[in-house]
Design a protein around this motif. Structure first.
Motif, PDB file in Angstrom:
ATOM      1  N   ARG A 105       4.407  12.151  -5.126  1.00  0.00           N
ATOM      2  CA  ARG A 105       2.772  11.639  -6.572  1.00  0.00           C
ATOM      3  C   ARG A 105       3.487  10.912  -7.104  1.00  0.00           C
ATOM      4  O   ARG A 105       3.839  11.519  -8.225  1.00  0.00           O
ATOM      5  CB  ARG A 105       2.524  13.134  -6.289  1.00  0.00           C
ATOM      6  N   SER A 163       2.247   8.965 -10.162  1.00  0.00           N
ATOM      7  CA  SER A 163       1.685   8.472 -10.833  1.00  0.00           C
ATOM      8  C   SER A 163       1.205   7.545 -12.041  1.00  0.00           C
ATOM      9  O   SER A 163       2.616   6.990 -12.650  1.00  0.00           O
ATOM     10  CB  SER A 163       1.111   9.467 -11.892  1.00  0.00           C
ATOM     11  N   TYR A 217       2.611   2.133 -10.638  1.00  0.00           N
ATOM     12  CA  TYR A 217       2.305   0.299 -10.375  1.00  0.00           C
ATOM     13  C   TYR A 217       2.616  -0.040 -11.661  1.00  0.00           C
ATOM     14  O   TYR A 217       2.816  -1.239 -12.318  1.00  0.00           O
ATOM     15  CB  TYR A 217       1.363   0.600  -9.941  1.00  0.00           C
ATOM     16  N   ASN A 234       2.439   8.422  -3.143  1.00  0.00           N
ATOM     17  CA  ASN A 234       1.740   9.422  -2.999  1.00  0.00           C
ATOM     18  C   ASN A 234       1.126  10.199  -1.773  1.00  0.00           C
ATOM     19  O   ASN A 234       0.466  11.268  -0.971  1.00  0.00           O
ATOM     20  CB  ASN A 234       0.386   9.017  -3.830  1.00  0.00           C
ATOM     21  N   GLU A 237       0.035 -10.105   1.376  1.00  0.00           N
ATOM     22  CA  GLU A 237      -1.775  -9.938   0.552  1.00  0.00           C
ATOM     23  C   GLU A 237      -1.467  -9.085  -0.514  1.00  0.00           C
ATOM     24  O   GLU A 237      -1.651  -7.800  -0.411  1.00  0.00           O
ATOM     25  CB  GLU A 237      -2.259  -9.479   1.745  1.00  0.00           C
ATOM     26  N   PRO A 238      -2.236  -9.034  -1.273  1.00  0.00           N
ATOM     27  CA  PRO A 238      -2.406  -8.434  -2.777  1.00  0.00           C
ATOM     28  C   PRO A 238      -3.548  -6.710  -2.316  1.00  0.00           C
ATOM     29  O   PRO A 238      -3.973  -7.010  -1.632  1.00  0.00           O
ATOM     30  CB  PRO A 238      -2.770  -9.277  -3.857  1.00  0.00           C
ATOM     31  N   LYS A 278      -3.944   9.437  -2.214  1.00  0.00           N
ATOM     32  CA  LYS A 278      -3.394  10.335  -3.294  1.00  0.00           C
ATOM     33  C   LYS A 278      -5.375  10.778  -3.497  1.00  0.00           C
ATOM     34  O   LYS A 278      -5.181  12.045  -3.483  1.00  0.00           O
ATOM     35  CB  LYS A 278      -3.668   9.476  -4.669  1.00  0.00           C
ATOM     36  N   LYS A 324      -8.926  -4.630  11.273  1.00  0.00           N
ATOM     37  CA  LYS A 324      -7.886  -5.253  10.163  1.00  0.00           C
ATOM     38  C   LYS A 324      -7.630  -5.208   9.308  1.00  0.00           C
ATOM     39  O   LYS A 324      -6.640  -4.617   9.223  1.00  0.00           O
ATOM     40  CB  LYS A 324      -8.587  -7.148  10.082  1.00  0.00           C
ATOM     41  N   GLY A 325      -8.365  -4.325   8.745  1.00  0.00           N
ATOM     42  CA  GLY A 325      -7.918  -3.737   7.604  1.00  0.00           C
ATOM     43  C   GLY A 325      -6.992  -2.457   7.789  1.00  0.00           C
ATOM     44  O   GLY A 325      -6.421  -2.305   6.740  1.00  0.00           O
ATOM     45  N   ASN A 352      -3.435  -3.918   8.001  1.00  0.00           N
ATOM     46  CA  ASN A 352      -2.870  -4.139   7.105  1.00  0.00           C
ATOM     47  C   ASN A 352      -1.390  -3.323   7.052  1.00  0.00           C
ATOM     48  O   ASN A 352      -0.664  -3.379   6.219  1.00  0.00           O
ATOM     49  CB  ASN A 352      -3.282  -4.472   5.681  1.00  0.00           C
ATOM     50  N   ALA A 405     -10.438   0.980   1.997  1.00  0.00           N
ATOM     51  CA  ALA A 405     -10.791  -0.070   1.973  1.00  0.00           C
ATOM     52  C   ALA A 405     -12.345   0.078   1.601  1.00  0.00           C
ATOM     53  O   ALA A 405     -12.818  -0.761   1.402  1.00  0.00           O
ATOM     54  CB  ALA A 405      -9.972  -1.202   2.978  1.00  0.00           C
ATOM     55  N   LEU A 406     -12.769   1.109   3.049  1.00  0.00           N
ATOM     56  CA  LEU A 406     -14.548   1.511   3.492  1.00  0.00           C
ATOM     57  C   LEU A 406     -14.982   1.734   1.613  1.00  0.00           C
ATOM     58  O   LEU A 406     -16.064   1.532   1.112  1.00  0.00           O
ATOM     59  CB  LEU A 406     -14.751   2.705   4.583  1.00  0.00           C
ATOM     60  N   LEU A 439     -15.455  -1.055  -0.391  1.00  0.00           N
ATOM     61  CA  LEU A 439     -16.547  -1.631   0.006  1.00  0.00           C
ATOM     62  C   LEU A 439     -17.789  -1.256  -0.332  1.00  0.00           C
ATOM     63  O   LEU A 439     -19.016  -1.756  -0.430  1.00  0.00           O
ATOM     64  CB  LEU A 439     -16.867  -2.233   1.135  1.00  0.00           C
ATOM     65  N   GLU A 499     -18.203  -0.549  -5.472  1.00  0.00           N
ATOM     66  CA  GLU A 499     -17.917  -1.632  -6.321  1.00  0.00           C
ATOM     67  C   GLU A 499     -17.832  -3.307  -5.106  1.00  0.00           C
ATOM     68  O   GLU A 499     -18.205  -4.200  -6.059  1.00  0.00           O
ATOM     69  CB  GLU A 499     -17.113  -1.889  -7.228  1.00  0.00           C
ATOM     70  N   GLY A 512     -11.106  -4.824  -7.120  1.00  0.00           N
ATOM     71  CA  GLY A 512      -9.859  -4.248  -6.803  1.00  0.00           C
ATOM     72  C   GLY A 512      -8.462  -5.546  -6.424  1.00  0.00           C
ATOM     73  O   GLY A 512      -7.510  -5.624  -6.662  1.00  0.00           O
ATOM     74  N   LEU A 565      -5.621  -8.354  -8.292  1.00  0.00           N
ATOM     75  CA  LEU A 565      -4.449  -8.487  -8.048  1.00  0.00           C
ATOM     76  C   LEU A 565      -4.381  -9.309  -6.969  1.00  0.00           C
ATOM     77  O   LEU A 565      -2.683 -10.198  -7.255  1.00  0.00           O
ATOM     78  CB  LEU A 565      -4.126  -7.151  -6.693  1.00  0.00           C
TER      79      LEU A 565
END
Ligand SMILES: CC(C)(COP(=O)([O-])OP(=O)([O-])OC[C@H]1O[C@@H](n2cnc3c(N)ncnc32)[C@H](O)[C@@H]1OP(=O)([O-])[O-])[C@@H](O)C(=O)NCCC(=O)NCCSC(=O)C[C@@](C)(O)CC(=O)[O-]
Ligand SMILES: NC(=O)C1=CN([C@@H]2O[C@H](COP(=O)(O)OP(=O)(O)OC[C@H]3O[C@@H](n4cnc5c(N)ncnc54)[C@H](OP(=O)(O)O)[C@@H]3O)[C@@H](O)[C@H]2O)C=CC1
Length: 413
Positions: free
Chosen positions: A5, A7, A10, A65, A81-82, A93, A254-255, A258, A353-354, A357, A360, A365, A369
């Protein structure tokens, strides 16, 4: 106590991130240096494949996380892939709020196929089944540590077609992906099968579809952390579309891949093999999503994933020293543990991803990136990169033509 974990990981510099990973995984100075330079060496590359002229780099990112079966993991991901690493960390998280991922594994059983051409398929099937114990015994006479470790051929089945049968050898490959071992066993036993059936053996090769080698993961995503009841219901509706529509299902799966492929590549595994197995497994159920979602009595979202997972922690591809370092960072001790981790990453990836989707949209996001890559691709150098990214975000348009236009403007000044 080591925790994944982390935080704001990045927001750190690469050196600061490396220090944390080094302490987490007890990496040596040489290993840290190799991660920084990514120089596996032409001699090693030349031994790995044919006609080598160089090596090809991809970034290694660390997903944070992950709490899986009570253990903390930092997950190395190799991908071009970003937003994939960010999304996996985000999903993990949220899963952590209710205890992280819990997993199951059905065992390391793979299938070796022996195709027998015959005009009398039912007689051939009868003879194979009659000699089942002898076939298994002969198959396990092969010189291998897999058999010594308690693996090897465990059972067999026979499938009948018009003018042929296919014998399935069910083989426990322990900590290997298993292809080479299975192919050797199939080739070894083929003459005996020809003799007892009177048929002609043609193919002797593993099947990449391995429904007896499943990694299954579950996570409870806390309703509040997900974003409330409406978001939870949105994710269920998105999942329902994937169940009934093959066009959406292809993207949904596909997601998942990834995350799955990024860990497979990082750990030196055959990603084509697992991808092929996952899509075939989905097709077996009528091309269905590889994850499933329900709402529990507390209104939380419960996610499940079920993936055929032919991965190894031993074998040829681990000759890549970077793959060995990634396995060390992950800290997995067996193919089973690696499979459990990969399934958890696939679930985190799909959930994140869901969630994006149904709230927003994916572009905010992802495109934020993606902006850095676009700036680089139009030729920005040094501090131009950050300037181009900043302007694109400010002007609210993230595209290649915008990046080019901003770079030209910057250079005219
Ligand atoms: C991108 C986020 C995570 C931002 O999401 P956000 O809401 O801006 O994130 P946040 O600021 O609330 O941060 C939450 C956590 O996300 C991580 N995180 C946040 N930002 C970063 C970053 N820069 N680098 C690394 N990690 C990051 C980090 O772990 C952070 O926790 P903290 O460290 O703050 O405690 C979110 O929008 C997201 O999950 N999006 C989904 C992106 C995605 O799925 N990308 C895959 C590519 S699209 C695709 O190929 C598949 C698809 C989508 O088509 C599949 C499908 O259709 O099903
Ligand atoms: N259709 C496909 O997917 C195909 C894939 N491939 C490729 O085959 C490779 C994978 O085959 P695989 O057989 O796993 O690879 P390897 O032959 O490289 O590695 C497996 C070997 O590792 C040794 N070993 C040592 N310890 C263990 C342990 N604990 N558990 C299991 N094995 C152990 C065994 O050899 P020993 O007994 O000698 O010690 C075993 O046979 C991949 O590179 C894949 O790309 C090849 C053909 C087709």
């Amino acid at each position: 106590m080591k925790t994944s974990r982390l935080s704001g990981f990045y927001k750190l510099s690469i050196d600061e991130r490396l220090k944390i990973v080094r302490d987490f995984a007890d990496l040596s100075d040489e290993e840290v240096e190799l991660l920084k330079t990514s120089k596996i060496g032409l001699d090693k590359a030349d031994a790995m494949i044919e006609n080598v002229i160089g090596t090809f780099e991809l970034p290694i990112g660390i997903a944070t996380n992950f709490l899986i079966d009570g253990k903390d993991y930092l997950v190395p991901m190799v991908i071009e892939e970003p937003s994939v690493v960010a999304a996996a960390s985000h999903g993990a998280k949220i899963a952590r709020v209710k205890g992280g991922f819990s997993t199951l594994y059905t065992g390391s059983i793979m299938i070796g196929q022996i195709q027998v051409l015959t005009d009398n398929p039912h007689s051939a099937k009868f003879e194979v089944l009659k000699h089942k114990d002898e076939i298994i015994e002969k198959a396990n006479e092969i010189e291998s540590s897999i058999v010594k470790l308690g693996g090897g051929c465990k059972d067999l089945t026979v499938r009948v077609f018009d003018n042929m049968i296919v014998v399935h050898l069910l083989i426990d490959v322990k900590d290997a992906m298993g292809a080479n071992f299975i192919n050797s066993v199939c080739e070894r036993i083929a003459p005996f099968i020809e003799r007892i059936t009177g048929g002609k053996v043609l193919l002797r090769i593993l099947s990449n579809l391995c429904p007896q080698r499943l990694a299954i993961a579950k996570a409870v995503f806390d309703k509040k952390a997900v974003g409330g009841e409406e978001v939870v219901e949105g994710i269920i509706k998105a999942y329902e579309l994937a169940k009934v529509d093959i066009y959406r299902c292809a993207t949904h799966n596909k997601g998942i891949m990834n995350g799955v492929c990024a860990v497979l590549i990082a750990t030196g595994n055959d990603f084509r093999a697992v991808e092929s197995a996952c899509y075939a497994y989905s097709a077996m159920q009528g091309f269905k999503p590889l994850t499933h979602y329900e709402i529990n009595e507390d209104g939380d979202l419960v996610g499940y994933i079920e993936l055929p997972m032919s991965v190894g922690v031993v074998g040829g591809a681990k000759a890549n020293p970077l793959a060995r370092i990634c396995l060390k960072i992950l800290g997995v001790k067996s193919a089973e543990e690696l499979a459990r981790v990969i399934a958890s990453v696939g679930l985190a990836q799909n959930f994140a991803a869901l969630r994006a989707l149904v709230t927003e949209g994916i572009q905010r996001g992802h495109m934020e990136l993606h902006a850095r890559g676009l700036a680089l691709s139009v030729g920005a150098k040094g501090d131009e990169v950050e300037k181009v990214v900043e302007r694109m975000l400010k002007e609210g348009k993230i595209s290649m033509s915008k990046a080019k236009e901003i770079l030209e403007r910057l250079r005219q000044k």
